[in-house]
Design an enzyme around this catalytic site. Structure first.
Site, PDB file in Angstrom:
ATOM      1  N   GLU A  97      -8.397  35.040 -20.383  1.00  0.00           N
ATOM      2  CA  GLU A  97      -7.434  34.319 -19.553  1.00  0.00           C
ATOM      3  C   GLU A  97      -6.009  34.515 -20.057  1.00  0.00           C
ATOM      4  O   GLU A  97      -5.769  34.620 -21.266  1.00  0.00           O
ATOM      5  CB  GLU A  97      -7.761  32.821 -19.567  1.00  0.00           C
ATOM      6  CG  GLU A  97      -9.137  32.483 -19.028  1.00  0.00           C
ATOM      7  CD  GLU A  97      -9.463  30.996 -19.119  1.00  0.00           C
ATOM      8  OE1 GLU A  97     -10.600  30.632 -18.778  1.00  0.00           O
ATOM      9  OE2 GLU A  97      -8.580  30.198 -19.533  1.00  0.00           O
ATOM     10  N   GLU A 147      -7.843  32.566  -9.709  1.00  0.00           N
ATOM     11  CA  GLU A 147      -8.561  31.309  -9.498  1.00  0.00           C
ATOM     12  C   GLU A 147      -7.649  30.212  -8.964  1.00  0.00           C
ATOM     13  O   GLU A 147      -6.616  29.897  -9.552  1.00  0.00           O
ATOM     14  CB  GLU A 147      -9.229  30.833 -10.801  1.00  0.00           C
ATOM     15  CG  GLU A 147     -10.000  29.528 -10.617  1.00  0.00           C
ATOM     16  CD  GLU A 147     -10.889  29.167 -11.781  1.00  0.00           C
ATOM     17  OE1 GLU A 147     -11.462  28.060 -11.765  1.00  0.00           O
ATOM     18  OE2 GLU A 147     -11.021  29.982 -12.725  1.00  0.00           O
TER      19      GLU A 147
END
Length: 266
Positions: free
Chosen positions: A117, A184
């Site tokens: 991430e 996301e």
């Protein structure tokens, strides 16, 4: 036997407008089913912390837990690309430690790629991995490992400056060598812009229909995880109800002596 899905194949799919399918798996049986049915990418997500191990967030998940589950998934997947999700603090300390931990996914767990991430701040880590031949999938938008910093799991990139930064982060990850990026929980229009701006595939989860592919947590899709159901999840089944019914029948039949019957005995 179908050939393994590769980085080059995924880029080709983007170029051809062929949508990419990705789902999570944490065990051998689920992985085998997804692979048999033709899922392109199987993600061994750190979401296993919440879905399988019962943690409140993904933060407690360890490298050893991730490697354990990735090994099980990789044993069953013959065609699907297996991507191991790097857990919190396995890559943030230094590029060298990030490289070592990423390498463990390929060397010890037989994954074909890793996911991590973050945006420009993790590019030094991505660069180290790509230099030695480790395929890297990025992840922007809602990044669950930063839940406390973000103040929850709300939609990201609504404001103009945040959207600009996300586009810049996507470009930086592509330039550094990432082969794909998960987007996301971001506005559909922003996901569409990022998808058109970069040459590598985008995989959406709560990011609208314009990404190059989609991903869901398999237990969400099957209606097995009941603590909460995100808006972006479509439940294609309600297996939790079927499981309850089956186990209840088993208990009843054992108690009554109906099971095992003659057909189950030697």
């Amino acid at each position: 036997m179908n050939k393994r899905v590769t980085v080059n194949k995924l880029v080709e799919m983007k170029q051809n407008g062929d949508k990419i399918t990705m789902l999570t798996a944490y065990d051998y049986i689920t992985s085998g089913l997804l692979d048999e049915l033709g899922i392109d990418i199987i993600l061994v997500g750190d979401s296993l912390g919440m879905v399988v191990l019962g943690y409140e967030t993904t933060l407690p998940v360890t490298m050893e837990e991730m490697l354990h589950h990735t090994r099980a998934v990789a044993r069953a997947a013959k065609r699907s690309m297996v991507v191991g999700d790097m857990p919190f603090m396995s890559y943030q300390i230094s590029p060298e430690e990030a490289l070592y931990n990423a390498g463990r996914f390929l060397k010890e767990a037989d994954a074909q790629a890793i996911k991590l991430e973050g945006g420009e701040e993790i590019c030094p880590m991505v660069s180290k991995m790509v230099e030695v031949g480790i395929p890297v999938m990025g992840h922007l938008g809602v990044t669950p490992q930063s839940v406390h910093q973000m103040g929850g799991y709300g939609v990201q990139g609504r404001e103009e400056e945040a959207a600009k930064k996300m586009i810049s982060d996507a470009k930086a990850l592509e330039k550094t060598g990432a082969f794909s990026i998960v987007l996301e929980k971001i506005p559909s229009a922003l996901a569409k812009k990022i998808t058109k701006t970069i040459g590598i595939p985008t995989i959406g989860i709560g990011a609208g229909p314009h990404c190059d592919g989609q991903v869901l947590v398999t237990q969400d899709l099957l209606g097995m995880f009941e603590k909460f159901v995100p808006k972006f999840v479509k439940q294609y089944a309600k297996l939790s109800d079927d499981i309850r019914s089956a186990i209840s029948s088993y208990i009843k039949e054992v108690k009554s002596g109906e099971f095992p019957g003659e057909e189950h005995s030697f």
